[in-house]
Design a protein around this motif. Sequence first.
Motif, short mmCIF file in Angstrom:
data_model
loop_
_atom_site.label_atom_id
_atom_site.label_comp_id
_atom_site.label_asym_id
_atom_site.label_seq_id
_atom_site.Cartn_x
_atom_site.Cartn_y
_atom_site.Cartn_z
N ARG A 215 -64.73 -20.23 -68.94
CA ARG A 215 -65.93 -21.23 -69.38
C ARG A 215 -65.97 -20.90 -70.74
O ARG A 215 -65.89 -19.28 -70.98
CB ARG A 215 -67.04 -20.82 -68.69
CG ARG A 215 -67.12 -21.28 -67.12
CD ARG A 215 -68.26 -21.06 -66.61
NE ARG A 215 -68.56 -19.78 -65.99
CZ ARG A 215 -68.47 -19.17 -64.89
NH1 ARG A 215 -68.04 -19.98 -63.98
NH2 ARG A 215 -68.51 -17.95 -64.79
N HIS A 216 -66.76 -21.44 -71.45
CA HIS A 216 -66.84 -21.27 -73.03
C HIS A 216 -67.76 -20.03 -73.14
O HIS A 216 -67.75 -19.22 -74.19
CB HIS A 216 -67.17 -22.32 -73.91
CG HIS A 216 -68.74 -23.00 -73.46
ND1 HIS A 216 -68.97 -23.46 -72.16
CD2 HIS A 216 -69.70 -22.91 -74.27
CE1 HIS A 216 -70.38 -23.83 -72.07
NE2 HIS A 216 -70.64 -23.35 -73.36
N VAL A 217 -68.47 -19.70 -72.39
CA VAL A 217 -69.48 -18.60 -72.27
C VAL A 217 -69.51 -17.85 -70.96
O VAL A 217 -69.25 -18.15 -69.92
CB VAL A 217 -70.93 -19.08 -72.57
CG1 VAL A 217 -71.90 -17.83 -72.41
CG2 VAL A 217 -71.25 -19.77 -73.96
N ASP A 218 -69.63 -16.62 -71.07
CA ASP A 218 -69.33 -15.59 -70.10
C ASP A 218 -70.64 -15.43 -69.33
O ASP A 218 -71.69 -15.00 -69.75
CB ASP A 218 -68.95 -14.28 -70.61
CG ASP A 218 -68.54 -13.30 -69.31
OD1 ASP A 218 -68.39 -13.87 -68.28
OD2 ASP A 218 -68.30 -12.25 -69.29
N TYR A 219 -70.77 -15.75 -67.97
CA TYR A 219 -71.77 -15.61 -67.14
C TYR A 219 -71.28 -15.35 -65.80
O TYR A 219 -70.18 -16.01 -65.21
CB TYR A 219 -73.09 -16.33 -67.10
CG TYR A 219 -72.65 -17.94 -67.27
CD1 TYR A 219 -72.11 -18.67 -66.19
CD2 TYR A 219 -72.60 -18.43 -68.39
CE1 TYR A 219 -71.81 -19.95 -66.11
CE2 TYR A 219 -72.33 -20.06 -68.60
CZ TYR A 219 -71.83 -20.51 -67.42
OH TYR A 219 -71.35 -22.00 -67.41
N PRO A 220 -71.95 -14.86 -64.88
CA PRO A 220 -71.39 -14.60 -63.63
C PRO A 220 -71.14 -15.87 -62.70
O PRO A 220 -72.05 -16.89 -62.83
CB PRO A 220 -72.59 -13.84 -62.69
CG PRO A 220 -73.34 -13.10 -63.97
CD PRO A 220 -73.11 -14.15 -64.95
N ASP A 221 -70.19 -15.88 -61.80
CA ASP A 221 -69.89 -17.24 -61.05
C ASP A 221 -71.12 -17.57 -60.07
O ASP A 221 -71.47 -18.74 -60.21
CB ASP A 221 -68.75 -16.93 -60.36
CG ASP A 221 -67.64 -16.84 -61.03
OD1 ASP A 221 -67.36 -17.31 -61.96
OD2 ASP A 221 -66.71 -16.36 -60.31
N GLY A 222 -72.09 -16.65 -59.75
CA GLY A 222 -73.14 -16.98 -58.82
C GLY A 222 -74.53 -17.24 -59.59
O GLY A 222 -75.48 -17.16 -59.06
N ALA A 223 -74.35 -17.21 -61.01
CA ALA A 223 -75.57 -17.19 -62.00
C ALA A 223 -76.21 -18.57 -61.44
O ALA A 223 -75.57 -19.71 -61.27
CB ALA A 223 -75.27 -17.04 -63.31
N SER A 224 -77.53 -18.64 -61.47
CA SER A 224 -78.52 -19.95 -61.41
C SER A 224 -78.46 -20.63 -62.81
O SER A 224 -77.63 -20.19 -63.72
CB SER A 224 -79.76 -19.55 -61.28
OG SER A 224 -80.43 -18.92 -62.53
N ARG A 225 -78.54 -21.91 -62.56
CA ARG A 225 -78.46 -22.60 -63.65
C ARG A 225 -79.34 -22.43 -64.81
O ARG A 225 -78.80 -22.44 -65.89
CB ARG A 225 -79.01 -24.38 -63.21
CG ARG A 225 -77.84 -24.96 -62.37
CD ARG A 225 -78.44 -26.38 -62.22
NE ARG A 225 -77.40 -27.31 -61.42
CZ ARG A 225 -77.51 -27.24 -60.21
NH1 ARG A 225 -78.48 -26.64 -59.31
NH2 ARG A 225 -76.52 -28.17 -59.50
N GLU A 226 -80.40 -21.89 -64.30
CA GLU A 226 -81.42 -21.29 -65.73
C GLU A 226 -80.88 -20.04 -66.11
O GLU A 226 -80.67 -19.92 -67.49
CB GLU A 226 -82.76 -20.73 -65.13
CG GLU A 226 -83.58 -20.20 -66.17
CD GLU A 226 -84.97 -19.96 -65.50
OE1 GLU A 226 -86.13 -19.65 -66.14
OE2 GLU A 226 -85.21 -19.96 -64.23
N ASP A 227 -80.00 -19.20 -65.58
CA ASP A 227 -79.45 -18.13 -66.14
C ASP A 227 -78.20 -18.54 -66.90
O ASP A 227 -78.08 -17.82 -67.87
CB ASP A 227 -78.93 -16.95 -65.13
CG ASP A 227 -80.27 -16.38 -64.50
OD1 ASP A 227 -81.18 -16.39 -65.01
OD2 ASP A 227 -79.99 -15.65 -63.36
N HIS A 237 -70.02 -17.85 -77.69
CA HIS A 237 -68.78 -18.09 -76.83
C HIS A 237 -67.91 -17.42 -76.96
O HIS A 237 -67.74 -16.52 -77.77
CB HIS A 237 -68.46 -19.82 -77.37
CG HIS A 237 -67.62 -19.66 -78.62
ND1 HIS A 237 -66.52 -19.35 -78.96
CD2 HIS A 237 -68.23 -20.46 -79.78
CE1 HIS A 237 -66.30 -19.49 -80.12
NE2 HIS A 237 -66.97 -20.13 -80.88
N ARG A 238 -67.13 -17.32 -76.03
CA ARG A 238 -65.83 -16.61 -75.69
C ARG A 238 -64.81 -16.51 -76.89
O ARG A 238 -64.92 -17.80 -77.55
CB ARG A 238 -64.91 -16.80 -74.61
CG ARG A 238 -65.52 -16.09 -73.35
CD ARG A 238 -64.53 -16.32 -72.27
NE ARG A 238 -64.95 -15.45 -70.98
CZ ARG A 238 -65.43 -15.79 -69.80
NH1 ARG A 238 -65.74 -17.20 -69.69
NH2 ARG A 238 -65.56 -15.22 -68.86
#
Length: 275
Positions: A215-227, A237-238
Amino acid sequence: MIFEGPYDPPDGALRLLNPGPAELVLNRRGSSVWKVRTEAGPYAVKVGYPSRTHAWTALAPAREAAVLRQLTHERIFSGEWEYGTWAAQPWRRGDSLYDRWAPCRKGEAQPDLGEALSCAAALSGLHGMGWVHGDVQPAHFLLGEPDGAFLIDLALSRGGRIPRSCDFPYRGCLVHYEAPEISAGVLDSGTATPTREADVYALGAALFISATGWRHVDYPDGASREDQRWAIVTRPHRPVNVPGVLGGLITRMLSRSPADRPTGAEVCETLSAAR
């Protein structure tokens, strides 16, 4: 009431299309999609219903039909059913951009600049007709048609008149491809305004994930849409590790400032010159 699906093509669709065999090809996020055989060729029948998180998905098929009627002379059908709306349009053949570039993610091939150009041309063509897509993602570019990539799923597009009965506010798209200004708008007010610049950002993110798997930005796979949206708004971005002209172009497309991104036409010019 919780709506899960899949739902069969409603009676109204069956009466209009008089279809033969039907094959369920997708059921998720408030939409059951069927491939049906008709005398006019294969059709995609989309059956919309409220999802667990969104009520607007029930109206999406009819809204897409309203958009398509302004963009094409093909036979487009739509109607209402018990839990929402349905629509039918000619079936589009081809592989998604993500599927087509699977060898790139395995290190077995380099991204095909001609295919990237074909996707950019499809988006630039839509922009040239006065529309924005609003939901650019790899799955919405189909590669395999003789005339190049075909851009599908126009339910969130803006650019013309939409009947009130099937219209709804723009509340963002699949977050993995949202531009920072779109994510910021949704976080601030619950809605945003789709733009050509945001479409170009999303195309850059789509090319990047299709080529690398990231993904273009790093965040956990299980992150909420808000997060997820907070990450897109607050984090860079990466690094774009795609080699050559395409990597440099993606970096420009992922610029945080909309004014610094190339237009769809400029993306096409850059890719055409590099082939």
